[in-house]
Write a protein that holds these residues in place. Structure first.
Motif, PDB file in Angstrom:
ATOM      1  N   LEU A   1      77.817  16.616  29.737  1.00 33.98           N
ATOM      2  CA  LEU A   1      78.635  16.323  31.192  1.00 33.98           C
ATOM      3  C   LEU A   1      79.800  16.100  31.833  1.00 33.98           C
ATOM      4  CD1 LEU A   1      76.701  19.067  33.554  1.00 33.98           C
ATOM      5  CD2 LEU A   1      78.128  20.310  32.427  1.00 33.98           C
ATOM      6  N   ALA A   2      79.563  14.620  30.867  1.00 28.13           N
ATOM      7  CA  ALA A   2      80.282  13.460  30.983  1.00 28.13           C
ATOM      8  C   ALA A   2      82.013  13.815  30.711  1.00 28.13           C
ATOM      9  CB  ALA A   2      80.074  12.274  30.370  1.00 28.13           C
ATOM     10  N   PRO A   3      82.708  14.330  29.558  1.00 29.81           N
ATOM     11  CA  PRO A   3      83.691  14.559  29.917  1.00 29.81           C
ATOM     12  C   PRO A   3      84.647  15.154  30.823  1.00 29.81           C
ATOM     13  CG  PRO A   3      82.889  15.345  27.413  1.00 29.81           C
ATOM     14  CD  PRO A   3      82.096  14.969  29.093  1.00 29.81           C
ATOM     15  N   PHE A   4      83.959  15.742  31.312  1.00 32.20           N
ATOM     16  CA  PHE A   4      84.361  17.533  32.479  1.00 32.20           C
ATOM     17  C   PHE A   4      84.154  16.455  34.233  1.00 32.20           C
ATOM     18  CE2 PHE A   4      82.059  19.560  29.464  1.00 32.20           C
ATOM     19  CZ  PHE A   4      83.688  20.478  28.867  1.00 32.20           C
ATOM     20  N   MET A   5      83.643  15.330  34.470  1.00 33.16           N
ATOM     21  CA  MET A   5      83.985  14.740  35.580  1.00 33.16           C
ATOM     22  C   MET A   5      85.007  14.077  35.685  1.00 33.16           C
ATOM     23  SD  MET A   5      80.574  11.420  35.535  1.00 33.16           S
ATOM     24  CE  MET A   5      80.766  11.181  34.638  1.00 33.16           C
ATOM     25  N   PRO A   6      85.397  14.260  37.243  1.00 35.38           N
ATOM     26  CA  PRO A   6      86.660  13.573  38.163  1.00 35.38           C
ATOM     27  C   PRO A   6      87.213  12.626  37.367  1.00 35.38           C
ATOM     28  CG  PRO A   6      84.711  13.849  39.654  1.00 35.38           C
ATOM     29  CD  PRO A   6      84.183  13.697  38.555  1.00 35.38           C
ATOM     30  N   LYS A   7      88.939  12.654  36.938  1.00 37.18           N
ATOM     31  CA  LYS A   7      89.445  12.047  36.152  1.00 37.18           C
ATOM     32  C   LYS A   7      89.540  10.803  37.460  1.00 37.18           C
ATOM     33  CE  LYS A   7      92.933  15.251  35.953  1.00 37.18           C
ATOM     34  NZ  LYS A   7      94.233  15.770  35.832  1.00 37.18           N
ATOM     35  N   ASP A   8      90.049   9.258  36.440  1.00 35.53           N
ATOM     36  CA  ASP A   8      89.553   8.173  38.105  1.00 35.53           C
ATOM     37  C   ASP A   8      91.303   7.388  37.620  1.00 35.53           C
ATOM     38  OD1 ASP A   8      89.440   6.937  34.577  1.00 35.53           O
ATOM     39  OD2 ASP A   8      87.076   6.927  36.176  1.00 35.53           O
TER      40      ASP A   8
ATOM     41  N   LEU B   1      90.935  15.854  40.074  1.00 41.71           N
ATOM     42  CA  LEU B   1      91.057  14.940  41.102  1.00 41.71           C
ATOM     43  C   LEU B   1      89.380  15.524  42.393  1.00 41.71           C
ATOM     44  CD1 LEU B   1      91.736  12.107  41.248  1.00 41.71           C
ATOM     45  CD2 LEU B   1      93.703  13.362  42.823  1.00 41.71           C
ATOM     46  N   ILE B   2      88.590  14.711  42.462  1.00 47.07           N
ATOM     47  CA  ILE B   2      87.945  15.152  43.789  1.00 47.07           C
ATOM     48  C   ILE B   2      88.339  14.683  45.309  1.00 47.07           C
ATOM     49  CG2 ILE B   2      85.479  15.417  44.438  1.00 47.07           C
ATOM     50  CD1 ILE B   2      86.526  17.581  42.703  1.00 47.07           C
ATOM     51  N   SER B   3      88.960  13.123  45.080  1.00 46.55           N
ATOM     52  CA  SER B   3      89.212  11.751  46.296  1.00 46.55           C
ATOM     53  C   SER B   3      90.990  11.889  45.816  1.00 46.55           C
ATOM     54  CB  SER B   3      87.610  11.264  46.363  1.00 46.55           C
ATOM     55  OG  SER B   3      87.151  12.027  46.777  1.00 46.55           O
ATOM     56  N   SER B   4      91.392  11.491  47.016  1.00 47.32           N
ATOM     57  CA  SER B   4      92.440  10.667  46.651  1.00 47.32           C
ATOM     58  C   SER B   4      92.877   9.928  46.340  1.00 47.32           C
ATOM     59  CB  SER B   4      93.218  10.645  48.403  1.00 47.32           C
ATOM     60  OG  SER B   4      93.482  11.403  49.493  1.00 47.32           O
ATOM     61  N   ALA B   5      91.264   8.766  46.037  1.00 47.28           N
ATOM     62  CA  ALA B   5      91.744   7.185  45.483  1.00 47.28           C
ATOM     63  C   ALA B   5      90.510   7.945  44.161  1.00 47.28           C
ATOM     64  CB  ALA B   5      91.409   6.125  46.743  1.00 47.28           C
ATOM     65  N   PRO B   6      90.687   6.729  43.532  1.00 46.73           N
ATOM     66  CA  PRO B   6      90.567   6.976  41.634  1.00 46.73           C
ATOM     67  C   PRO B   6      88.852   6.594  42.012  1.00 46.73           C
ATOM     68  CG  PRO B   6      92.167   5.877  41.939  1.00 46.73           C
ATOM     69  CD  PRO B   6      91.615   5.807  43.110  1.00 46.73           C
ATOM     70  N   TYR B   7      88.165   5.276  42.994  1.00 39.86           N
ATOM     71  CA  TYR B   7      87.398   5.436  43.042  1.00 39.86           C
ATOM     72  C   TYR B   7      86.845   6.373  45.031  1.00 39.86           C
ATOM     73  CZ  TYR B   7      87.888   3.228  39.006  1.00 39.86           C
ATOM     74  OH  TYR B   7      88.362   3.341  37.164  1.00 39.86           O
ATOM     75  N   GLY B   8      87.000   6.578  45.111  1.00 40.53           N
ATOM     76  CA  GLY B   8      86.788   7.551  46.495  1.00 40.53           C
ATOM     77  C   GLY B   8      86.985   5.882  47.549  1.00 40.53           C
ATOM     78  N   SER B   9      85.507   6.545  48.030  1.00 37.24           N
ATOM     79  CA  SER B   9      85.503   5.270  48.814  1.00 37.24           C
ATOM     80  C   SER B   9      84.939   3.908  48.312  1.00 37.24           C
ATOM     81  CB  SER B   9      84.182   5.773  50.003  1.00 37.24           C
ATOM     82  OG  SER B   9      85.051   6.500  50.756  1.00 37.24           O
ATOM     83  N   ALA B  10      85.431   3.634  47.829  1.00 35.00           N
ATOM     84  CA  ALA B  10      85.433   2.521  47.011  1.00 35.00           C
ATOM     85  C   ALA B  10      84.732   1.355  47.365  1.00 35.00           C
ATOM     86  CB  ALA B  10      86.715   2.077  46.746  1.00 35.00           C
ATOM     87  N   SER B  11      85.221   0.748  49.307  1.00 29.92           N
ATOM     88  CA  SER B  11      85.169  -0.760  49.626  1.00 29.92           C
ATOM     89  C   SER B  11      83.549  -0.550  50.268  1.00 29.92           C
ATOM     90  CB  SER B  11      85.778  -1.166  51.307  1.00 29.92           C
ATOM     91  OG  SER B  11      85.586   0.236  52.118  1.00 29.92           O
TER      92      SER B  11
END
Length: 937
Positions: A711-718, A728-738
């Motif tokens: 399933l790894a190839p189908f994870m959200p693009k970053d 894309l699931i969230s606006s930022a590539p790594y979501g709530s990164a901070s």
């Protein structure tokens, strides 16, 4: 080797307590108890593939070395993310204060009045600035808020139309998320340019525009709104709160739904999050609005009180018919944004907006003199064309600025609150303009400006001095019970310690001041930390790959199901659309399946709370060739390690489906079993639970997904890893990164042995409580040897026959100084208790003493010694005002009302600010924002 410095601080029980409790339960060691609780079919004693734990100081030093690899450069990239100043009084007293960040979602409103008050003002602020009738208490980010608006508009016309017109001038990430939401549901997205005539309105249910748009342009959108309404379509505007302190409100222009991001109201960039999105609608759509809504009601004494209103946790009621899978918010960030507005006040907010605009317009006019600028009608962003983009970006970077490259000859420069005259001069020099020859431009044309008053309520005018704000924040926090005050024994929502050393890096500038679209060579430390955290989480779960993009558990569920859907489609299995879900599942599960356009088929549970294998096989047989997935929670929602979980996984795999394991209860698995090894294909993990990210009064959260290699190839693009091709699931590539450093710190300090011990102690503490309470409160579900996992459900339903409800118990616990356990989920009329590994023996015993005291009070009612409608239970919680009244109306003493546990420290007392709240009154008389001064008049 276990790190003796940190795990002994995180784990609340010392070795003597552990041994004493084990002896009371009849076991000699944690390993013996674990072996009895965890089924042999899934148990895994092999050490986790993690480095040895570090001390707090060593872990902070190691993370600081990673952080130093980031380059903190002033980012004028914009695109929904801007520099801002977090007032220090808010930074220290809210963001860095455990009284605020360790609070839980306000499902018990009597002990949540402080944060509910601020969220009520957040709704007021958003409603007034957007010109809409009602706003919710925040969503996850701007892009996902736009996605929620898309589906709301589609539902509003009952799905009779299927096309949405979306401006090509929306933020790029918002466009992508809108496509993500639309594709599974078969909604057609058609791009348009709002300055051009609409070619066709056929089949159109909605229009989405950005105001101001992503390149900074401000347009009068009123005629577009009029045309849309004439054609029966709704208008969704994505907007900017700082801009709306100057510009005409979307409501005045004719919008039906308004979304956006409150980040620039004092919330750090944080590489993309967490930031609180706003969502506001016309009154007619309030019952369809996603997320949480804070309303004002009355308590039993007639005093105004705040509470969650209307659709609170509607997923648990409506299941797959829920209008959204959102089960969390960004409460802590919404609180910060609101307090920023209170501290600044409307005049200073508008002054900040005007100053920002004048810098932008001055730069635009100077660029225009060079033939470079696209539009003069802008707010904060100037977009330059006819220029060598790489050359300009390099020149700006040399002076310490990041700009936004739109294409090879177009660059945007976004000004913000932090911009100074020195910054403007440097940027002017980059385009060959002498700063000495330029004067600051006047403000935007009057035709675009708003003339109405906003934020006239007292709260936005009273706290402008630091002294007043500091005291206000103290008063608010005193109204609430957070983890800094007492155990929060909520089942399913692991309220464990959020250690100070884990929280410390969040506000380091190397993490907090990075733009999510900053060049890759400036974010090397961030990405290395993220990569390490992904590896740590894979080691904890047994999965092959991890995506940290989903910024809530609900988003993780959605991302996991989309990965499964894409996997089946890649194999030509386009008919697989059945999602099997046990009847006990979290309500977000069926809601997420519906969003992925899967059909939910409910699988029964047996009397012990386990998945009914007979019914499962019948449902599989009835849907041969159509089963896409099963969603299970493990340990189960009932707090039990199901013995047959491997059989469930094998049955679904044999049918060609995938196994989704909800990670809400991973706190019982880390170090003792791995879902990626006992049958799971994908899980979301809830870092805001098992891995110590705090709840913050209802959010932020992180819900990453771990997946098997297939399933790894189908994870959200970053945008970084080319092998990840999912949506894309969230606006930022790594979501709530901070907030990811929190979990990095936790795992790095605990190490493999510490994590296993934490899990074992969590299981021990839950079984200890169950053992202490079982004689008076039946334990509803147990596994092998009558043991539970990390939580237990006690049955309080028999008490109702004698006039004592589960609400009475929850409210009386407030008098004992406790937040109640999870109430009426997954079984109505019960309490689900989860102590976590962080609580001490003294606190566990104090809680058990409180529950036994409540049982004694129940017996007084049952035996007729106290009237059911005038008992310590029915009158709870007891406020100071009630206890100190002249005429005492109760058949028990004032001391017993307020201090029922005579073994606890009598000098420490939590006084609830309000009595029991009338929920029905609040829904019938819905008040969700402060009246304006004109309404008072």
């Amino acid at each position: 080797m276990t790190n003796p410095e940190f795990d002994s601080r995180h784990i609340g029980l010392n070795d003597q307590d552990i041994q004493s409790m084990l002896t009371e339960l009849g076991y000699r060691s944690l390993d013996e108890l674990t072996k009895e609780v965890v089924p042999a079919s899934i148990a895994d004693d092999s050490p986790l593939n993690l480095r040895n734990g570090l001390s707090e100081e060593a872990a902070l030093a190691e993370l600081k070395a990673l952080a130093s690899k980031n380059k903190v450069i002033t980012s004028l990239i914009g695109q929904g993310y801007y520099g801002t100043h977090t007032p220090n009084v808010i930074l220290r007293n809210v963001m860095e204060n455990p009284a605020w960040y360790t609070a839980y979602t306000p499902y018990q409103p009597e002990i949540s009045q402080g944060r509910l008050e601020v969220l009520f003002y957040y709704q007021t602020m958003v409603s007034e600035l957007t010109g809409m009738d009602i706003a919710n208490a925040s969503l996850l980010d701007e892009g996902t808020a736009a996605g929620e608006a898309l589906t709301l508009a589609h539902r509003a016309l009952k799905g009779k139309r299927n096309k949405c017109l979306v401006s090509k001038h929306c933020h790029p990430q918002t466009l992508e998320i809108i496509r993500t939401r639309a594709t599974p549901l078969g909604i057609e997205i058609e791009l348009f340019d709002e300055v051009e005539p609409i070619e066709s309105w056929d089949d159109t249910f909605g229009v989405i525009v950005q105001y101001p748009d992503t390149q900074g342009t401000v347009q009068d959108l009123s005629s577009l709104c009029d045309s849309a309404h004439a054609e029966g379509a709704l208008v969704i505007m994505a907007s900017d709160l700082l801009a709306l302190t100057m510009l005409k409100s979307p409501g005045e222009l004719g919008a039906d739904i308004v979304v956006g991001n409150s980040q620039r109201f004092g919330v750090p960039l944080g590489f993309g999050g967490p930031h609180a999105a706003f969502f506001a609608v016309k009154d007619k759509y309030k019952r369809s609005m996603p997320g949480r809504l804070v309303g004002q009601s009355l308590d039993v004494h007639g005093k105004p009180a705040y509470r969650l209103a209307l659709q609170t946790r509607e997923q648990h009621i409506r299941r797959e018919k829920a209008t959204s899978n959102i089960c969390t918010a960004q409460a802590l960030l919404a609180i910060m944004a609101t307090l920023y507005a209170c501290y600044q006040g409307p005049k200073r907010l508008r002054s900040t907006a005007l100053r920002t605009h004048r810098f932008a317009r001055t730069f635009a006019q100077a660029a225009d003199s060079k033939g470079l600028v696209v539009s003069q009608t802008i707010f904060d962003t100037a977009t330059l064309s006819n220029i060598d983009a790489d050359e300009l970006i390099s020149a700006a970077l040399a002076k310490g600025y990041n700009l936004n490259k739109r294409d090879s000859n177009t660059v945007s420069v976004a000004f913000d609150e932090t911009t100074t005259q020195k910054d403007l001069d440097a940027l002017l020099a980059c385009i060959g303009v002498n700063p000495d020859e330029i004067e600051l431009s006047n403000e935007i044309d009057a035709q675009y400006l708003r003339s109405d008053n906003y934020l006239t309520q007292e709260v936005f005018h009273r706290y402008h001095s630091e002294t007043e704000m500091m005291r206000y924040l103290r008063r608010l926090s005193e109204k609430d019970i957070a983890l800094d005050r007492a155990m929060i024994p909520l089942g399913s929502c692991t309220m464990k310690l959020n250690a100070a050393s884990e929280m410390t890096p969040v506000t380091w500038p190397e993490f907090s001041n990075i733009h999510p679209m900053a060049p890759l060579d400036q974010t090397a430390g961030y990405r290395e930390m993220i990569s390490q955290l992904e590896e740590m989480l894979c080691a904890c779960t047994g999965y092959d790959a991890m995506s940290l993009q989903p910024n809530a558990g609900s988003q993780g569920e959605y991302a996991g199901l989309l990965a499964i859907k894409a996997y089946h489609e890649s194999n030509g299995d386009t008919e697989r659309d059945i999602c099997l879900i046990p009847s006990s599942a979290h309500g977000t599960n069926p809601a997420s399946a519906q969003m992925a356009n899967m059909k939910v088929v409910v699988v029964k549970c047996d009397e012990r709370g386990n998945v009914d294998l007979v019914d499962l096989n019948e449902k599989i047989a009835a849907n041969k060739g159509k089963v896409a997935a099963i969603m299970i929670t493990y340990p189960s929602t009932h707090g039990v390690f199901e013995e047959d979980v491997t059989k469930v996984c094998e049955a679904v795999h044999a049918a060609g489906g995938q196994v989704y394991i909800d990670g809400a209860n991973l706190n019982a698995l880390v170090g003792v079993a791995q879902p990626g090894k006992f049958g799971g294909d994908v899980s979301h993990l809830n870092l805001h639970k098992t891995f110590c990210i705090p709840h913050g009064g209802g959010g932020p959260g992180v819900g990453p997904i771990g997946v098997g290699a297939h399933l790894a190839p189908f994870m959200p693009k970053d945008g970084v890893d080319p092998t990840r091709t999912g949506a894309l699931i969230s606006s930022a590539p790594y979501g709530s990164a901070s907030i990811l450093p929190i979990s990095w710190m936790y795992i790095r300090m605990m190490g493999a042995d510490g994590l296993r011990k934490a899990t074992q102690v969590a299981i021990l503490s839950a079984n200890y409580i169950a053992h202490k309470l079982k004689d008076n409160y039946p334990i509803l579900f147990t596994g092998a040897s009558d043991l539970v996992a990390h939580e237990c459900i006690i049955d309080t339903r028999p008490m109702k026959d004698h006039g004592v409800t589960v609400d009475d118990i929850a409210k009386r616990l407030i008098d004992y100084g406790f937040h109640a356990p999870t109430m009426s989920f997954p079984v109505p009329g019960t309490l689900m208790i989860e102590p976590t590994e962080s609580e001490s023996r003294a606190e566990l015993d104090r809680f058990c003493r409180a529950m036994q005291g409540i049982y004694s009070e129940y017996l007084e009612v049952k035996e007729g010694r106290v009237a059911p409608d005038n008992s310590a239970l029915s009158n709870a919680p007891h406020t100071s005002h009630f206890v100190l009244q002249n005429e005492w109306p109760a058949p028990y003493s004032r001391l017993y009302a307020s201090h029922p546990d005579d073994k606890s420290d009598q000098s420490v007392k939590y006084w609830p600010p309000v009595g029991r709240i009338d929920n029905v009154y609040g829904d019938k008389n819905l008040i969700c924002s402060c009246p304006s001064m004109s309404e008072y008049e």
